[in-house]
Motif scaffolding. Structure first.
Motif, PDB file in Angstrom:
ATOM      1  N   SER A  83       0.936  -1.191  -0.062  1.00  0.00           N
ATOM      2  CA  SER A  83       0.122  -0.021   0.153  1.00  0.00           C
ATOM      3  C   SER A  83       1.043   1.214   0.086  1.00  0.00           C
ATOM      4  O   SER A  83       2.066   1.072   0.450  1.00  0.00           O
ATOM      5  N   ASP A  84       0.419   2.405  -0.384  1.00  0.00           N
ATOM      6  CA  ASP A  84       1.286   3.640  -0.678  1.00  0.00           C
ATOM      7  C   ASP A  84       2.054   4.230   0.542  1.00  0.00           C
ATOM      8  O   ASP A  84       3.003   4.667   0.443  1.00  0.00           O
ATOM      9  N   GLN A  85       1.282   3.775   1.694  1.00  0.00           N
ATOM     10  CA  GLN A  85       2.049   4.435   2.826  1.00  0.00           C
ATOM     11  C   GLN A  85       1.227   3.509   4.060  1.00  0.00           C
ATOM     12  O   GLN A  85       0.060   2.809   3.678  1.00  0.00           O
ATOM     13  N   GLY A  86       1.382   3.789   5.311  1.00  0.00           N
ATOM     14  CA  GLY A  86       0.801   3.204   6.403  1.00  0.00           C
ATOM     15  C   GLY A  86      -0.309   4.190   6.621  1.00  0.00           C
ATOM     16  O   GLY A  86      -0.669   5.202   5.801  1.00  0.00           O
ATOM     17  N   PHE A  87      -0.956   3.991   7.846  1.00  0.00           N
ATOM     18  CA  PHE A  87      -2.184   4.891   8.135  1.00  0.00           C
ATOM     19  C   PHE A  87      -2.511   5.007   9.824  1.00  0.00           C
ATOM     20  O   PHE A  87      -2.140   3.935  10.188  1.00  0.00           O
ATOM     21  N   PHE A  88      -2.831   5.820  10.258  1.00  0.00           N
ATOM     22  CA  PHE A  88      -3.034   5.629  11.651  1.00  0.00           C
ATOM     23  C   PHE A  88      -4.693   5.397  12.034  1.00  0.00           C
ATOM     24  O   PHE A  88      -5.494   5.858  11.218  1.00  0.00           O
ATOM     25  N   LEU A  89      -4.872   4.451  12.859  1.00  0.00           N
ATOM     26  CA  LEU A  89      -6.063   3.640  13.055  1.00  0.00           C
ATOM     27  C   LEU A  89      -6.154   4.051  14.332  1.00  0.00           C
ATOM     28  O   LEU A  89      -6.597   3.329  15.330  1.00  0.00           O
ATOM     29  N   GLY A  90      -6.475   5.474  14.764  1.00  0.00           N
ATOM     30  CA  GLY A  90      -6.606   5.958  16.149  1.00  0.00           C
ATOM     31  C   GLY A  90      -5.649   6.071  16.851  1.00  0.00           C
ATOM     32  O   GLY A  90      -5.410   6.933  18.047  1.00  0.00           O
ATOM     33  N   GLU A  91      -4.198   5.534  16.395  1.00  0.00           N
ATOM     34  CA  GLU A  91      -3.136   5.803  17.246  1.00  0.00           C
ATOM     35  C   GLU A  91      -2.649   7.513  17.303  1.00  0.00           C
ATOM     36  O   GLU A  91      -2.973   8.228  16.263  1.00  0.00           O
ATOM     37  N   HIS A  92      -2.484   7.936  18.629  1.00  0.00           N
ATOM     38  CA  HIS A  92      -2.313   9.289  18.612  1.00  0.00           C
ATOM     39  C   HIS A  92      -3.601  10.134  18.577  1.00  0.00           C
ATOM     40  O   HIS A  92      -3.526  11.241  18.340  1.00  0.00           O
ATOM     41  N   GLY A  93      -4.582   9.272  18.457  1.00  0.00           N
ATOM     42  CA  GLY A  93      -6.026  10.170  18.257  1.00  0.00           C
ATOM     43  C   GLY A  93      -6.179  10.381  16.616  1.00  0.00           C
ATOM     44  O   GLY A  93      -7.203  11.349  16.314  1.00  0.00           O
ATOM     45  N   TRP A  94      -5.452   9.866  15.807  1.00  0.00           N
ATOM     46  CA  TRP A  94      -5.259  10.321  14.398  1.00  0.00           C
ATOM     47  C   TRP A  94      -6.014   9.168  13.465  1.00  0.00           C
ATOM     48  O   TRP A  94      -6.078   8.143  13.772  1.00  0.00           O
ATOM     49  N   PHE A  95      -6.329   9.763  12.295  1.00  0.00           N
ATOM     50  CA  PHE A  95      -6.663   9.208  11.024  1.00  0.00           C
ATOM     51  C   PHE A  95      -5.359   9.733  10.215  1.00  0.00           C
ATOM     52  O   PHE A  95      -4.654  10.617  10.599  1.00  0.00           O
ATOM     53  N   ASP A  96      -5.433   9.346   8.906  1.00  0.00           N
ATOM     54  CA  ASP A  96      -4.550   9.771   7.924  1.00  0.00           C
ATOM     55  C   ASP A  96      -2.918   9.252   8.202  1.00  0.00           C
ATOM     56  O   ASP A  96      -2.690   8.216   8.822  1.00  0.00           O
ATOM     57  N   LYS A  97      -1.960   9.989   7.564  1.00  0.00           N
ATOM     58  CA  LYS A  97      -0.507   9.625   7.534  1.00  0.00           C
ATOM     59  C   LYS A  97       0.356  10.652   7.481  1.00  0.00           C
ATOM     60  O   LYS A  97       0.288  11.525   8.213  1.00  0.00           O
ATOM     61  N   ARG A  98       1.388  10.943   6.557  1.00  0.00           N
ATOM     62  CA  ARG A  98       2.224  11.928   6.440  1.00  0.00           C
ATOM     63  C   ARG A  98       3.536  11.973   7.353  1.00  0.00           C
ATOM     64  O   ARG A  98       4.465  12.335   7.056  1.00  0.00           O
ATOM     65  N   TRP A  99       3.290  11.340   8.448  1.00  0.00           N
ATOM     66  CA  TRP A  99       4.367  11.370   9.682  1.00  0.00           C
ATOM     67  C   TRP A  99       5.418  10.375   9.515  1.00  0.00           C
ATOM     68  O   TRP A  99       5.241   9.414   8.875  1.00  0.00           O
ATOM     69  N   ILE A 100       6.419  10.466  10.329  1.00  0.00           N
ATOM     70  CA  ILE A 100       7.732   9.601  10.310  1.00  0.00           C
ATOM     71  C   ILE A 100       7.308   8.617  11.340  1.00  0.00           C
ATOM     72  O   ILE A 100       8.293   7.750  11.608  1.00  0.00           O
ATOM     73  N   PHE A 101       6.213   8.800  11.937  1.00  0.00           N
ATOM     74  CA  PHE A 101       5.886   7.957  13.141  1.00  0.00           C
ATOM     75  C   PHE A 101       5.468   6.662  12.379  1.00  0.00           C
ATOM     76  O   PHE A 101       5.206   6.602  11.291  1.00  0.00           O
ATOM     77  N   GLU A 102       5.727   5.303  13.110  1.00  0.00           N
ATOM     78  CA  GLU A 102       5.637   4.273  12.654  1.00  0.00           C
ATOM     79  C   GLU A 102       4.374   3.775  11.781  1.00  0.00           C
ATOM     80  O   GLU A 102       4.509   3.246  10.657  1.00  0.00           O
TER      81      GLU A 102
END
Ligand code: CA
Length: 527
Positions: free
Chosen positions: A328-347
């Motif tokens: 997939s083109d990148q990972g994604f936040f499934l609620g981690e840090h309260g987030w959705f979306d991507k963009r960060w250097i976080f895992e």
């Protein structure tokens, strides 16, 4: 003696036939959009969000990559990197706001085609310009829509009825059936799902039985112990979700019959929500549950599609000489840090899922934590095909890793850089170096210039920066040296033009520049 010779002779014959060249391998590259590894059961996420038995078939038959890292965690840039084998600053596709892919570049499909492959691209493209290097292409315009999508087939706009994931698979299988069978092939079958706004196939609505999903431990991250960037983003379940995201607005593309099915699922549940009127943390929790339901149900259709393609390869006797890649083109936040979306250097955002099945070459059920990247995909697939990669590609073939022969000098440090700011989601531009243990990050380009350091061994959830702490002085010196070396080797410019962050691109021509002025659009807030 005679019988010994005879049996030896037989042994030689059978070894020779087993090793007989089967010809260059076919490549089926199944790619999705924003598919988090947490939502693939082969990755064993502790929340056990979803079973993906078909995607897992690729892992069981091949290798699971636990640290495949994206160069720039956003849709278009990741795709441009895969095609060119180059970082954004060299392939020219820095962000989704004002970039237009220069299709005259040398790309993976072009080199494979020159090497005798037949090439096809079906589904999500998202690079603005028309695809080049493909014998056949049928794409979604822009982001695409989930239901009854318009598509562009070899330049001609058409309207297709049905659910986008199923359609992309139908067209992919049709192409496989009707291809020139005298040639090896590259099929890039690229899904829109599970991209926002996470709209499931109607047959999957409710198929999780209103399950209550486990929350990530960082759902209510307070953003302490880190710089302004994590606090000031606009990508939280609490503040950023829209009525469409939480399905208080139905997609306009549904026809009346489809709309009835949609309403039958969502309306009673929305009524219950209105009656309960949750606030504060309860509201975030409700939205997280709705988000997980919708996101994971879109993955269910992707998994079914993967199964259909694998079944076809087996039925046609193609599986033994076909490399199947799922990513997939990148990972994604499934609620981690309260987030959705991507963009960060976080895992969660940095790591792409990557599963590769290559029968006879890659050991079934194997896994690796070696640092590979989407910048390596082109060289890897060219190497596997026996084709020569252009010398200016910036990755490295990981075919030796697939063979179980990790090179001693495989990379131990990886360079990451994100550009797009402020819209959408207000994630500050940053770059950094990633190793098996650390991430050293610099936030730049917005007037606030600062560094962070994460020690994943001590802080697996990446909740505190230890930058500047004396205990990390030696590690920081080493990381700074790695970062400087990587920036030099990768030819990263010291000063970058402001339009690389978005906004008006003085050099771009074409519709993307006009359509996406890079300004935040006022969006309705979710109930
Ligand atoms: Ca994406």
């Amino acid at each position: 003696m005679k019988s010994v010779l005879l049996s030896l002779g037989l042994a030689v014959v059978s070894a020779a036939s087993a090793a007989a060249p089967k010809g260059p391998p076919n490549i089926v590259f199944i790619f999705s959009d924003d598919h988090a590894y947490q939502a693939i059961s082969a990755y064993g996420d502790e929340r056990r969000l979803l079973a993906t038995p078909n995607i897992d078939r690729i892992a069981k038959g091949g290798m699971r990559f636990d640290r495949c890292l994206v160069t720039n965690s956003i849709c278009g840039p990741s795709r441009a990197t895969i095609l060119t084998g180059k970082y954004s600053h060299l392939n020219g596709f820095m962000n989704n706001s004002n970039s237009l892919f220069d299709g005259s570049q040398v790309t993976l499909p072009k080199v494979l085609r020159q090497s005798g492959y037949q090439t096809a691209l079906v589904g999500k493209w998202h690079l603005g310009s028309d695809p080049t290097g493909f014998d056949f292409w049928q794409i979604l315009p822009g982001q695409g829509v989930y239901y009854n999508p318009p598509m562009i087939r070899q330049g001609e706009r058409i309207q297709v009825k049905g659910y986008v994931t199923d359609i992309i698979t139908d067209v992919s299988l049709d192409w496989l059936k009707n291809r020139d069978k005298s040639k090896p092939f590259l099929l890039m079958s690229q899904h829109k799902a599970p991209h926002r706004e996470w709209a499931p196939a109607l047959r999957h609505l409710g198929s999780d039985g209103d399950r209550v999903y486990a929350e990530p431990p960082t759902l209510f991250d307070d953003y302490a112990n880190r710089g302004i960037a994590v606090r000031d983003q606009d990508m939280s379940i609490e503040k950023t979700m829209t009525p469409k995201d939480v399905k208080f607005e139905a997609p306009p593309q549904l026809d009346p019959e489809q709309r009835k099915v949609w309403d039958a699922y969502y309306e009673p549940r929305n009524a219950k929500f209105r009656a309960a009127n949750p606030q504060g943390k309860d509201l975030v929790r409700w939205r997280y549950q709705r988000y997980m339901h919708d996101y994971l149900m879109t993955v269910r259709a992707v998994d079914e599609s993967v199964g259909r393609v694998l079944d076809y390869l087996e039925k046609e006797g193609l599986a033994d000489n076909t490399i199947v890649v799922y990513s997939s083109d990148q990972g994604f936040f499934l609620g981690e840090h309260g987030w959705f979306d991507k963009r960060w250097i976080f895992e969660e955002s940095l790591r792409m899922p990557l599963l590769v099945r290559w029968p006879g070459v890659t050991k079934p059920g194997s896994a690796t934590a070696d640092l590979v990247s989407n910048v390596d995909f082109a060289q890897t697939l060219l190497d596997a095909a026996g084709a020569r990669a252009p010398a200016d590609m910036q990755g490295r073939s990981f075919v030796p890793i697939l063979r179980g022969q990790r090179p001693a000098d495989w990379r131990s440090a990886f360079y990451y850089q994100y550009f797009e700011y402020p819209a959408p989601h207000r994630v500050r531009p940053h770059y950094g170096v990633v190793t098996d243990r650390y991430k050293l990050v610099r936030y730049y380009g917005t007037g606030e210039d600062y560094w962070e350091l994460y020690d994943r061994q001590q802080d697996t959830l990446e909740m505190r920066s230890v930058y500047g702490q004396p205990a990390y002085a030696e590690a920081t010196r080493q990381l700074e040296a790695d970062l400087a070396r990587l920036r030099r080797e990768l030819k990263v410019p010291d000063v970058i033009p402001p339009h690389w962050l978005g906004g008006r691109n003085p050099n771009a021509k074409g519709p993307d520049n006009a359509k996406n002025p890079g300004k935040a659009k006022a969006k309705a807030k979710a109930p």
